[in-house]
Design a protein around this motif. Structure first.
Motif, PDB file in Angstrom:
ATOM      1  N   LEU A 240      -9.661  11.951  -1.307  1.00 30.75           N
ATOM      2  CA  LEU A 240      -8.815  11.553  -2.441  1.00 30.75           C
ATOM      3  C   LEU A 240      -7.478  10.963  -1.992  1.00 30.75           C
ATOM      4  O   LEU A 240      -6.742  10.411  -2.796  1.00 30.75           O
ATOM      5  CB  LEU A 240      -8.547  12.770  -3.342  1.00 30.75           C
ATOM      6  CG  LEU A 240      -9.787  13.476  -3.895  1.00 30.75           C
ATOM      7  CD1 LEU A 240      -9.382  14.658  -4.759  1.00 30.75           C
ATOM      8  CD2 LEU A 240     -10.648  12.502  -4.694  1.00 30.75           C
ATOM      9  N   VAL A 241      -7.168  11.091  -0.688  1.00 33.39           N
ATOM     10  CA  VAL A 241      -5.840  10.691  -0.205  1.00 33.39           C
ATOM     11  C   VAL A 241      -5.663   9.180  -0.202  1.00 33.39           C
ATOM     12  O   VAL A 241      -4.730   8.650  -0.816  1.00 33.39           O
ATOM     13  CB  VAL A 241      -5.583  11.274   1.206  1.00 33.39           C
ATOM     14  CG1 VAL A 241      -4.283  10.716   1.765  1.00 33.39           C
ATOM     15  CG2 VAL A 241      -5.533  12.792   1.154  1.00 33.39           C
ATOM     16  N   ALA A 242      -6.528   8.452   0.487  1.00 29.70           N
ATOM     17  CA  ALA A 242      -6.345   6.998   0.643  1.00 29.70           C
ATOM     18  C   ALA A 242      -6.249   6.269  -0.706  1.00 29.70           C
ATOM     19  O   ALA A 242      -5.381   5.395  -0.864  1.00 29.70           O
ATOM     20  CB  ALA A 242      -7.463   6.412   1.505  1.00 29.70           C
ATOM     21  N   PRO A 243      -7.092   6.600  -1.696  1.00 34.25           N
ATOM     22  CA  PRO A 243      -6.993   5.878  -2.978  1.00 34.25           C
ATOM     23  C   PRO A 243      -5.629   6.011  -3.663  1.00 34.25           C
ATOM     24  O   PRO A 243      -5.215   5.112  -4.397  1.00 34.25           O
ATOM     25  CB  PRO A 243      -8.096   6.520  -3.833  1.00 34.25           C
ATOM     26  CG  PRO A 243      -9.095   7.035  -2.844  1.00 34.25           C
ATOM     27  CD  PRO A 243      -8.273   7.487  -1.669  1.00 34.25           C
ATOM     28  N   THR A 244      -4.883   7.096  -3.407  1.00 33.48           N
ATOM     29  CA  THR A 244      -3.578   7.255  -4.069  1.00 33.48           C
ATOM     30  C   THR A 244      -2.582   6.182  -3.615  1.00 33.48           C
ATOM     31  O   THR A 244      -1.603   5.922  -4.298  1.00 33.48           O
ATOM     32  CB  THR A 244      -2.940   8.637  -3.783  1.00 33.48           C
ATOM     33  OG1 THR A 244      -2.637   8.739  -2.388  1.00 33.48           O
ATOM     34  CG2 THR A 244      -3.836   9.781  -4.217  1.00 33.48           C
ATOM     35  N   LEU A 245      -2.830   5.560  -2.460  1.00 35.77           N
ATOM     36  CA  LEU A 245      -1.893   4.546  -1.954  1.00 35.77           C
ATOM     37  C   LEU A 245      -2.084   3.185  -2.629  1.00 35.77           C
ATOM     38  O   LEU A 245      -1.318   2.258  -2.384  1.00 35.77           O
ATOM     39  CB  LEU A 245      -2.036   4.430  -0.429  1.00 35.77           C
ATOM     40  CG  LEU A 245      -1.452   5.637   0.315  1.00 35.77           C
ATOM     41  CD1 LEU A 245      -2.113   5.842   1.657  1.00 35.77           C
ATOM     42  CD2 LEU A 245       0.057   5.518   0.473  1.00 35.77           C
ATOM     43  N   ASP A 246      -3.144   3.083  -3.452  1.00 35.96           N
ATOM     44  CA  ASP A 246      -3.369   1.860  -4.244  1.00 35.96           C
ATOM     45  C   ASP A 246      -3.250   0.605  -3.366  1.00 35.96           C
ATOM     46  O   ASP A 246      -2.452  -0.298  -3.635  1.00 35.96           O
ATOM     47  CB  ASP A 246      -2.357   1.812  -5.396  1.00 35.96           C
ATOM     48  CG  ASP A 246      -2.681   0.704  -6.389  1.00 35.96           C
ATOM     49  OD1 ASP A 246      -3.875   0.335  -6.489  1.00 35.96           O
ATOM     50  OD2 ASP A 246      -1.749   0.187  -7.039  1.00 35.96           O
ATOM     51  N   LEU A 247      -4.039   0.577  -2.310  1.00 40.15           N
ATOM     52  CA  LEU A 247      -3.905  -0.498  -1.311  1.00 40.15           C
ATOM     53  C   LEU A 247      -4.484  -1.808  -1.835  1.00 40.15           C
ATOM     54  O   LEU A 247      -5.611  -1.857  -2.335  1.00 40.15           O
ATOM     55  CB  LEU A 247      -4.601  -0.084  -0.007  1.00 40.15           C
ATOM     56  CG  LEU A 247      -3.955   1.131   0.671  1.00 40.15           C
ATOM     57  CD1 LEU A 247      -4.819   1.638   1.808  1.00 40.15           C
ATOM     58  CD2 LEU A 247      -2.563   0.793   1.177  1.00 40.15           C
ATOM     59  N   GLN A 248      -3.685  -2.873  -1.691  1.00 41.92           N
ATOM     60  CA  GLN A 248      -4.111  -4.206  -2.147  1.00 41.92           C
ATOM     61  C   GLN A 248      -4.762  -5.002  -1.017  1.00 41.92           C
ATOM     62  O   GLN A 248      -5.422  -6.011  -1.260  1.00 41.92           O
ATOM     63  CB  GLN A 248      -2.897  -4.973  -2.683  1.00 41.92           C
ATOM     64  CG  GLN A 248      -2.161  -4.243  -3.805  1.00 41.92           C
ATOM     65  CD  GLN A 248      -3.071  -3.908  -4.981  1.00 41.92           C
ATOM     66  OE1 GLN A 248      -3.720  -4.798  -5.539  1.00 41.92           O
ATOM     67  NE2 GLN A 248      -3.149  -2.638  -5.342  1.00 41.92           N
ATOM     68  N   GLY A 249      -4.539  -4.594   0.241  1.00 41.75           N
ATOM     69  CA  GLY A 249      -5.212  -5.257   1.357  1.00 41.75           C
ATOM     70  C   GLY A 249      -4.286  -5.881   2.384  1.00 41.75           C
ATOM     71  O   GLY A 249      -4.670  -6.104   3.524  1.00 41.75           O
ATOM     72  N   ASN A 250      -3.035  -6.168   1.972  1.00 36.33           N
ATOM     73  CA  ASN A 250      -2.156  -6.916   2.890  1.00 36.33           C
ATOM     74  C   ASN A 250      -0.987  -6.080   3.404  1.00 36.33           C
ATOM     75  O   ASN A 250      -0.054  -6.595   4.016  1.00 36.33           O
ATOM     76  CB  ASN A 250      -1.604  -8.154   2.169  1.00 36.33           C
ATOM     77  CG  ASN A 250      -0.851  -7.775   0.893  1.00 36.33           C
ATOM     78  OD1 ASN A 250      -0.905  -6.618   0.466  1.00 36.33           O
ATOM     79  ND2 ASN A 250      -0.184  -8.740   0.287  1.00 36.33           N
ATOM     80  N   GLU A 251      -1.013  -4.757   3.157  1.00 37.56           N
ATOM     81  CA  GLU A 251       0.159  -3.937   3.472  1.00 37.56           C
ATOM     82  C   GLU A 251       0.279  -3.582   4.954  1.00 37.56           C
ATOM     83  O   GLU A 251      -0.713  -3.497   5.679  1.00 37.56           O
ATOM     84  CB  GLU A 251       0.109  -2.613   2.682  1.00 37.56           C
ATOM     85  CG  GLU A 251       0.248  -2.782   1.183  1.00 37.56           C
ATOM     86  CD  GLU A 251      -1.085  -2.780   0.452  1.00 37.56           C
ATOM     87  OE1 GLU A 251      -1.098  -2.437  -0.731  1.00 37.56           O
ATOM     88  OE2 GLU A 251      -2.124  -3.143   1.079  1.00 37.56           O
ATOM     89  N   GLN A 252       1.530  -3.326   5.344  1.00 37.83           N
ATOM     90  CA  GLN A 252       1.821  -2.715   6.640  1.00 37.83           C
ATOM     91  C   GLN A 252       1.959  -1.207   6.366  1.00 37.83           C
ATOM     92  O   GLN A 252       2.808  -0.795   5.577  1.00 37.83           O
ATOM     93  CB  GLN A 252       3.120  -3.269   7.238  1.00 37.83           C
ATOM     94  CG  GLN A 252       3.047  -4.752   7.600  1.00 37.83           C
ATOM     95  CD  GLN A 252       1.931  -5.049   8.598  1.00 37.83           C
ATOM     96  OE1 GLN A 252       1.866  -4.457   9.672  1.00 37.83           O
ATOM     97  NE2 GLN A 252       1.040  -5.956   8.221  1.00 37.83           N
ATOM     98  N   ILE A 253       1.132  -0.415   7.018  1.00 37.38           N
ATOM     99  CA  ILE A 253       1.036   1.008   6.690  1.00 37.38           C
ATOM    100  C   ILE A 253       1.339   1.852   7.922  1.00 37.38           C
ATOM    101  O   ILE A 253       0.908   1.520   9.036  1.00 37.38           O
ATOM    102  CB  ILE A 253      -0.397   1.347   6.191  1.00 37.38           C
ATOM    103  CG1 ILE A 253      -0.739   0.507   4.967  1.00 37.38           C
ATOM    104  CG2 ILE A 253      -0.549   2.832   5.887  1.00 37.38           C
ATOM    105  CD1 ILE A 253      -2.216   0.462   4.672  1.00 37.38           C
ATOM    106  N   LEU A 254       2.038   2.959   7.689  1.00 32.10           N
ATOM    107  CA  LEU A 254       2.237   3.953   8.742  1.00 32.10           C
ATOM    108  C   LEU A 254       1.421   5.192   8.393  1.00 32.10           C
ATOM    109  O   LEU A 254       1.539   5.721   7.293  1.00 32.10           O
ATOM    110  CB  LEU A 254       3.712   4.331   8.856  1.00 32.10           C
ATOM    111  CG  LEU A 254       4.014   5.437   9.885  1.00 32.10           C
ATOM    112  CD1 LEU A 254       3.831   4.918  11.311  1.00 32.10           C
ATOM    113  CD2 LEU A 254       5.421   5.990   9.702  1.00 32.10           C
ATOM    114  N   ASP A 255       0.580   5.632   9.336  1.00 31.07           N
ATOM    115  CA  ASP A 255      -0.109   6.920   9.198  1.00 31.07           C
ATOM    116  C   ASP A 255       0.558   7.848  10.213  1.00 31.07           C
ATOM    117  O   ASP A 255       0.314   7.773  11.414  1.00 31.07           O
ATOM    118  CB  ASP A 255      -1.603   6.760   9.492  1.00 31.07           C
ATOM    119  CG  ASP A 255      -2.395   8.014   9.153  1.00 31.07           C
ATOM    120  OD1 ASP A 255      -1.766   9.057   8.913  1.00 31.07           O
ATOM    121  OD2 ASP A 255      -3.647   7.958   9.146  1.00 31.07           O
TER     122      ASP A 255
END
Length: 440
Positions: A240-255
Motif C-alpha cells: 500500500l506504500v508506493a501507491p500513496t506517492l501518486d507517481l506520475q512517472g517523471n519524478e526524482q524520488i528518494l527512498d
C-alpha cells in the motif's frame, strides 16, 4: 552411531534452538542455514520448521508449563531444557505424532547428545508426566497481564503496552491472531496478469492491495512467475506504500531506507523518465535492492547509495527530490507473526530512542524536498510512539509541512488520515502509513 541424532528432524531443531536461545541468532536465518546443509526429506524439513517457529513463538507458555515439573532450570544444561521445550511443544500443539514416539525420540537424543549420564532419565520422567497427567491451566493465573503473557507467550511489558493502547479486548484479539499461520503474499507486477496468475497458483485476491495475491501456504518463489519477474514476495500491507506517492512517472524520488527493495521496485514500476535514489547503511543490504531491481527489470530506474538517512541533507542539495519515502527503522512489532523472536528482543525503552531516530531521518530528508513535494512515512509497527506521535512531532516542529489525509476502501484501517493496520484485521503484518506535504 551417536551422532545420528543430528540428522533427525528433532535433533536439527534442537541445534537451531540452541543457536537462537544461546547465541541470539535469528530463527529464520539459523533455520535456513540448517535446512540448506541438510539431506532430510521435505516432510522432515517441514517438521523442523514447525518445531522451531512453534517453540520460539510459544516460548513463555512452554517455560510456564515446564516450571511445574522442574524445580530449578539453572541446574540443567541448557540443551536439556531446550529439548524438553521442543518436545513439549510437540506434545501440546502437534497431534500427528503419538506421545510415546515424541518421548522416545527425546530420550534417544538425550542419550546421544549428552556426555553425562542421567539426562535421558530426567527427559523421560518430565515428558511422561506431561503427556499422562492433567496439565496445569494458564487460565487459572490470577493476575491479568501475567495470565495473558503465559497464554499468548508475550512478555508482560508488551501485553501491558498493547492493553494501554488498544484496550484489553482488542489487545487480546491481536495477541491471539499472532498464532494464526502467516499467509504467503505476493505483488503482481502487471495488474492485467492478476486473474491468470491467481488461477494458475490457486491464490486469492488481496482484500487490501489491488495488486496483491495471497495463499494460506505456498512457495511462490519456486514458480516460473517469480523467476521471470512477474511477481515478487511482499506483504499486502507493504504493497500500500508506493501507491500513496501518486507517481506520475517523471519524478526524482528518494527512498531513504530502501533495503531489501520491495517498495523501491514497486515505486520504480510507475516510472518512465523518473529515477529513484535508494539509500541504506550497508553494502550487503544495497545488494539486495540491486538484485530485486534486476529480477524485476527496473534496475535502470534505481541508483543505490550507502548513506545514513539522518545525513541526507548533508549530501543532497535543497529541492533535489519531488517525492520521498521514509520506510523508517522501527521496532518491527507488526512482524511478530512472521518473526516471533521480536517479542523477546525488545524492551519498552526502545520506543523512545527509535522515535528520536525516526524524527532525525524526517528532519534530514525534508530539507531536500521541493515545495509541493510529499513524504510518505511508513513503519511495520503498531505503537503510537513510532507512528502517530512521530508525525505529530514532525509537523509541530516543521510549520512548512502539513498532513495529507490518506484513504482506503477498507475504512477500518483509516485512522486520523493515516493507514494503521493491526495484525488481527486482515491477518497481515501490522503496518502504518502517513503522509506530509511541503507547503512553504
Amino acid at each position: 552411531m551417536a551422532n545420528d541424532w543430528k540428522k533427525t528432524a528433532r535433533g536439527t531443531a534442537l541445534m537451531v534452538l540452541e543457536d537462537v536461545f544461546d547465541n541470539g541468532a535469528y530463527s529464520n536465518i539459523a533455520l535456513n542455514q540448517a535446512l540448506q546443509s541438510s539431506a532430510m526429506s521435505q516432510k522432515d524439513k517441514s517438521l523442523v520448521t514447525e518445531l522451531i517457529y512453534g517453540t520460539v513463538a510459544r516460548k513463555i507458555t512452554l517455560e510456564w508449563y515446564l516450571a511445574h515439573y522442574i524445580a530449578d532450570r539453572d541446574k540443567l544444561e541448557p540443551w536439556v531444557y531446550y529439548l524438553l521445550m521442543v518436545s513439549l511443544y510437540q506434545l501440546l500443539y502437534l497431534d500427528k505424532i503419538p506421545a510415546h514416539a515424541v518421548v522416545n525420540d527425546a530420550v534417544a537424543i538425550a542419550k546421544n547428545r549428552g556426555n553425562k549420564k542421567g539426562a535421558e532419565k530426567l527427559v523421560n520422567a518430565v515428558l511422561r508426566r506431561a503427556s499422562q497427567e492433567e496439565l496445569p491451566a494458564p487460565s487459572s493465573i490470577r493476575r491479568k497481564n501475567k495470565r495473558l503473557s503465559v497464554l499468548y507467550s508475550t512478555p508482560v511489558w508488551l501485553v501491558k503496552k498493547l492493553s494501554e493502547q488498544y484496550g484489553d479486548e482488542r489487545a487480546e484479539t491481536i495477541l491471539a491472531s499472532l498464532f494464526v499461520r502467516n499467509k504467503a503474499s505476493i505483488r503482481v507486477i502487471d495488474p492485467d496478469k492478476l486473474p491468470g496468475i491467481a488461477a494458475a497458483t490457486g491464490a486469492e485476491l488481496s482484500q487490501l492491495s489491488p495488486v496483491g495475491l495471497v495463499k494460506s501456504a505456498g512457495h511462490f518463489v519456486a514458480t516460473d512467475y517469480f523467476a521471470e519477474g512477474d511477481i515478487t514476495i511482499q506483504d499486502e500491507s507493504s504493497q500500500l506504500v508506493a501507491p500513496t506517492l501518486d507517481l506520475q512517472g517523471n519524478e526524482q524520488i528518494l527512498d531513504a531506507c530502501a533495503a531489501p527493495g520491495g517498495k523501491t521496485t514497486h515505486m520504480a514500476s510507475y516510472l518512465t523518465s523518473g529515477h529513484i535514489i535508494a539509500l541504506d547503511l550497508y553494502d550487503h543490504k544495497l545488494d539486495l535492492v540491486k538484485d530485486n531491481a534486476k529480477r524485476l527489470g527496473v534496475a535502470d530506474k534505481i541508483s543505490t547509495h550507502k548513506l545514513d538517512a539522518t545525513k541526507v541533507h548533508e549530501v543532497f542539495a535543497a529541492d533535489s527530490f519531488d517525492k520521498i519515502l521514509v520506510d523508517a527503522p522501527c521496532s518491527g512489532i507488526g512482524l511478530i507473526r512472521r518473526k516471533p523472536d521480536i517479542k523477546y528482543n525488545k524492551e519498552n525503552q526502545d520506543f523512545n530512542s527509535l522515535q528520536e531516530i525516526q524524527l532525525q531521518i524526517l528532519s534530514s530528508v525534508c530539507q531536500t524536498l521541493r515545495k509541493g513535494g510529499i513524504i510518505t512515512y511508513s513503519t511495520c509497527t503498531i505503537f503510537d510512539e513510532e507512528n502517530f506521535q512521530v508525525i505529530e512531532k514532525f509537523l509541530a516542529s516543521h510549520p512548512n509541512f502539513e498532513q495529507v489525509k490518506l484513504s482506503h476502501k477498507q475504512e477500518d484501517v483509516v485512522v486520523d488520515g493515516c493507514l494503521a493496520i493491526t495484525p488481527e484485521q486482515y491477518q497481515t503484518d501490522g503496518f502504518f502509513i502517513a503522509q506530509v506535504k511541503r507547503i512553504l
